[in-house]
Design a protein around this motif. Sequence first.
Motif, PDB file in Angstrom:
ATOM      1  N   PHE A  13      39.745  56.547  40.098  1.00 12.01           N
ATOM      2  CA  PHE A  13      40.081  55.744  38.930  1.00 12.01           C
ATOM      3  C   PHE A  13      41.207  56.443  38.192  1.00 12.01           C
ATOM      4  O   PHE A  13      41.139  57.643  37.935  1.00 12.01           O
ATOM      5  CB  PHE A  13      38.867  55.580  38.007  1.00 12.01           C
ATOM      6  N   GLY A  48      43.961  52.075  37.692  1.00 10.50           N
ATOM      7  CA  GLY A  48      42.785  51.230  37.872  1.00 10.50           C
ATOM      8  C   GLY A  48      41.836  51.788  38.913  1.00 10.50           C
ATOM      9  O   GLY A  48      41.885  52.959  39.278  1.00 10.50           O
ATOM     10  N   ALA A  49      40.934  50.894  39.407  1.00 11.46           N
ATOM     11  CA  ALA A  49      39.934  51.280  40.395  1.00 11.46           C
ATOM     12  C   ALA A  49      40.511  51.168  41.802  1.00 11.46           C
ATOM     13  O   ALA A  49      41.171  50.189  42.142  1.00 11.46           O
ATOM     14  CB  ALA A  49      38.703  50.390  40.281  1.00 11.46           C
ATOM     15  N   LEU A  64      38.642  46.925  43.515  1.00 10.90           N
ATOM     16  CA  LEU A  64      37.234  47.284  43.463  1.00 10.90           C
ATOM     17  C   LEU A  64      36.601  46.921  44.802  1.00 10.90           C
ATOM     18  O   LEU A  64      36.952  45.909  45.406  1.00 10.90           O
ATOM     19  CB  LEU A  64      36.558  46.497  42.331  1.00 10.90           C
ATOM     20  N   LEU A  85      31.914  50.215  36.302  1.00  4.34           N
ATOM     21  CA  LEU A  85      33.282  50.325  36.776  1.00  4.34           C
ATOM     22  C   LEU A  85      34.132  49.123  36.371  1.00  4.34           C
ATOM     23  O   LEU A  85      35.351  49.245  36.232  1.00  4.34           O
ATOM     24  CB  LEU A  85      33.303  50.492  38.299  1.00  4.34           C
ATOM     25  N   ASP A  97      44.271  55.955  34.943  1.00  3.70           N
ATOM     26  CA  ASP A  97      44.733  55.157  33.804  1.00  3.70           C
ATOM     27  C   ASP A  97      46.256  55.171  33.759  1.00  3.70           C
ATOM     28  O   ASP A  97      46.921  55.821  34.586  1.00  3.70           O
ATOM     29  CB  ASP A  97      44.119  55.649  32.494  1.00  3.70           C
ATOM     30  N   GLN A 132      35.672  56.951  45.607  1.00  2.00           N
ATOM     31  CA  GLN A 132      36.045  56.066  44.500  1.00  2.00           C
ATOM     32  C   GLN A 132      36.955  56.837  43.544  1.00  2.00           C
ATOM     33  O   GLN A 132      36.584  57.901  43.038  1.00  2.00           O
ATOM     34  CB  GLN A 132      34.798  55.615  43.737  1.00  2.00           C
ATOM     35  N   HIS A 166      30.809  48.975  45.326  1.00  2.00           N
ATOM     36  CA  HIS A 166      30.920  49.781  44.105  1.00  2.00           C
ATOM     37  C   HIS A 166      29.598  49.971  43.356  1.00  2.00           C
ATOM     38  O   HIS A 166      29.453  50.964  42.621  1.00  2.00           O
ATOM     39  CB  HIS A 166      31.980  49.186  43.168  1.00  2.00           C
ATOM     40  N   TRP A 190      35.352  49.893  32.975  1.00  2.00           N
ATOM     41  CA  TRP A 190      36.475  50.829  33.088  1.00  2.00           C
ATOM     42  C   TRP A 190      37.753  50.074  33.466  1.00  2.00           C
ATOM     43  O   TRP A 190      38.827  50.351  32.929  1.00  2.00           O
ATOM     44  CB  TRP A 190      36.158  51.882  34.161  1.00  2.00           C
ATOM     45  N   GLN A 191      37.642  49.114  34.373  1.00  2.00           N
ATOM     46  CA  GLN A 191      38.812  48.324  34.766  1.00  2.00           C
ATOM     47  C   GLN A 191      39.418  47.604  33.561  1.00  2.00           C
ATOM     48  O   GLN A 191      40.638  47.615  33.363  1.00  2.00           O
ATOM     49  CB  GLN A 191      38.432  47.287  35.824  1.00  2.00           C
ATOM     50  N   LEU A 233      41.065  56.785  30.337  1.00  2.00           N
ATOM     51  CA  LEU A 233      39.821  56.843  31.091  1.00  2.00           C
ATOM     52  C   LEU A 233      38.673  57.244  30.167  1.00  2.00           C
ATOM     53  O   LEU A 233      38.812  58.177  29.363  1.00  2.00           O
ATOM     54  CB  LEU A 233      39.929  57.864  32.225  1.00  2.00           C
ATOM     55  N   CYS A 254      43.740  60.851  36.440  1.00  2.00           N
ATOM     56  CA  CYS A 254      43.050  60.257  37.593  1.00  2.00           C
ATOM     57  C   CYS A 254      41.827  61.108  37.915  1.00  2.00           C
ATOM     58  O   CYS A 254      41.901  62.342  37.892  1.00  2.00           O
ATOM     59  CB  CYS A 254      43.980  60.175  38.805  1.00  2.00           C
TER      60      CYS A 254
END
Length: 669
Positions: free
Chosen positions: A214, A270-271, A293, A308, A216, A212, A297, A311-312, A321, A221
């Motif tokens: 993530f 993003g995710a 996603l 998550l 921004d 996974q 998840h 976070w998205q 982030l 990252c």
Amino acid sequence: MFTKILIANRGEIACRVAATAHRLGVKSVAVYSEADANAKHVAVCDEAALIGPPPAKESYLRADKIIEVALATGAQAIHPGYGFLSENEDFAEACAAAGLAFIGPPASAIRAMGSKSAAKALMEKAGVPLVPGYHGDNQDADFLHEQADKIGYPVLLKASAGGGGKGMRIVEKSAQFKAALESCKREAINSFGDDKVLVEKYLTRPRHIEIQVFADGRGDCVYLFERDCSVQRRHQKVLEEAPAPGMTEERRRAMGEAAVAAAKAVGYVGAGTVEFIANQDGTFYFMEMNTRLQVEHPVTEMITGLDLVEWQLRVAAGEALPKQQHELTIRGHALEARIYAENPEKGFLPSIGTLRHMQSPQAVTFDVGAAAGTPAAVRIDSGVREGDAISPFYDPMIAKLIVWGNDRSEALAHMAQALSEYQIVGLATNVAFLKRLVESAPFSHADLDTGLIERHQEELFPPAQPASLPVLALAAASLLTSEQSAGAAANDPWANTCGWRMNATLLRQLDFVDESAAYALSVGYRDTGWTVRLGDASAAMTLVERNGQHLVIKLNGATVRGTVVRDADAFHVFSGGAHVALNYNDPLAHAGQAEAEGGRLTAPMPGKIVAVLVEKGKEVEKGAPLLIMEAMKMEHTIAAPANGTVEDLLYAVGDQVAEGAQLLAFKAA
């Protein structure tokens, strides 16, 4: 942060996004098809709008209608969920053109990773290890066949634009290649509108491990550790867990850094999930990146204590982030089981119908936004409720069952217990299969690879066992007490069903049948209960308690507990973590059923004919493919049940057929 978002999806992911939005004070707008007018995701959102008929192409895949609803309702952003338009670069660009934030990666990243062949070329440049194979643009069948021969069998054919296990075929030898390629391309064009495929070396006993990531919009990252998704059927995930069993810190770091490099190579935001195929020795290769996603998840949320979806929303709104890599830690172990409406004993064929009864395990509310505290042992994400229908138009998922434990052993115990508490009536499910899988030696010992289910067929698909006397007694007690209640309510002595006889005992036979046997249960009425006999076994039976569908009885003094759900002539008995379905032959309601007409081959479920492989009058051998149906975006081959002759073809390519429809007339030799 946004004040209102539109959720361009349905089912459990739409409910999941709405829950997080509400917690953050963000209003949500649902879209729905005519088939989903009364769906759960419509009820939990603040607003809802109809966007079209049931077929996804006319509703959930209508980007123009979805954007129109978003603008009309004042939404500032669109969350695509997963599936449908979630990885559609044109949709992401259309959102941006309309002034709407797309809660996902930029269109350029979706485009870069959307083609598996282009993505692999990009990953090769970024130094991410790749499986040997052909990922180019030449799609000539003979050329691809030559490439497969050079790579060496077995090879894996994979739709370049695919996902979710669709458009994938394992080819064991050269002679099978052309037929597999045609089938793969046909399924790919139907599912993704693109029949381009790639050819890769198929690794034996590989593990499927994904990372996974993530990112921004500011260039940062992180990776939120790994998930092991090795246990699959039809290339689709069945069980997922985090962290991956046997993962070393060195390997975790190497895979995490490779995943971050992959994300940065395409300017990701993003995710996202970077999927790797891993050998048993620990070497790993890039497979693909899912620019959305993932269904699984929640196991990452359970071991990190993070939301998550939150976070998205924050990243899509331009925020940084919430955490950096050094702040992320793993605690405990989590497992996810996908509860599907499907029949594992019939090749995992999807099942459709109404959830006439659904009792889920006891679950403590899991606040994914609360990083502090202990996660709940059981979490359920579902987009359906009792009384809802599973239709042929969409994925047949009923729920995601997620459990957490301090370690893998504890998580396994929680999962087995939770599965034993699930009760579903109205359609076939994979609950019993999942419980056998979780309790099987290879899974419990973490002997994992993508062929686990196929390799352990005998253990995971044991022959049906005859119903026990306690199970039959529970069904009988449910029937008898219901009759007594109905007779008492009638206030009519002629309707009394207490079984009283002068100077005699009422003896009665209750006929039940299941998939493995027929049962003639003899019942003798007594002042304080009944005597039940099956063959040479007999017992005195008394009712201790009945609370709705839950019964407590005693058999020769031993306490037996269970839930009995009657659905027409079917008695569904849930007891001791098992589910037994018994059909009752009511002599007053049925004079008898005729045997099914011979010479018929029927549709196992509603679908469309995509290929007819034989001609009228053709002689075929047992097992020969006769025609191919497509249902829920998966192909199902109808094969000859014996040596014989195809006497008539009743449907052509493109025809829609109902479940149980006779497809052709067949005469056995």
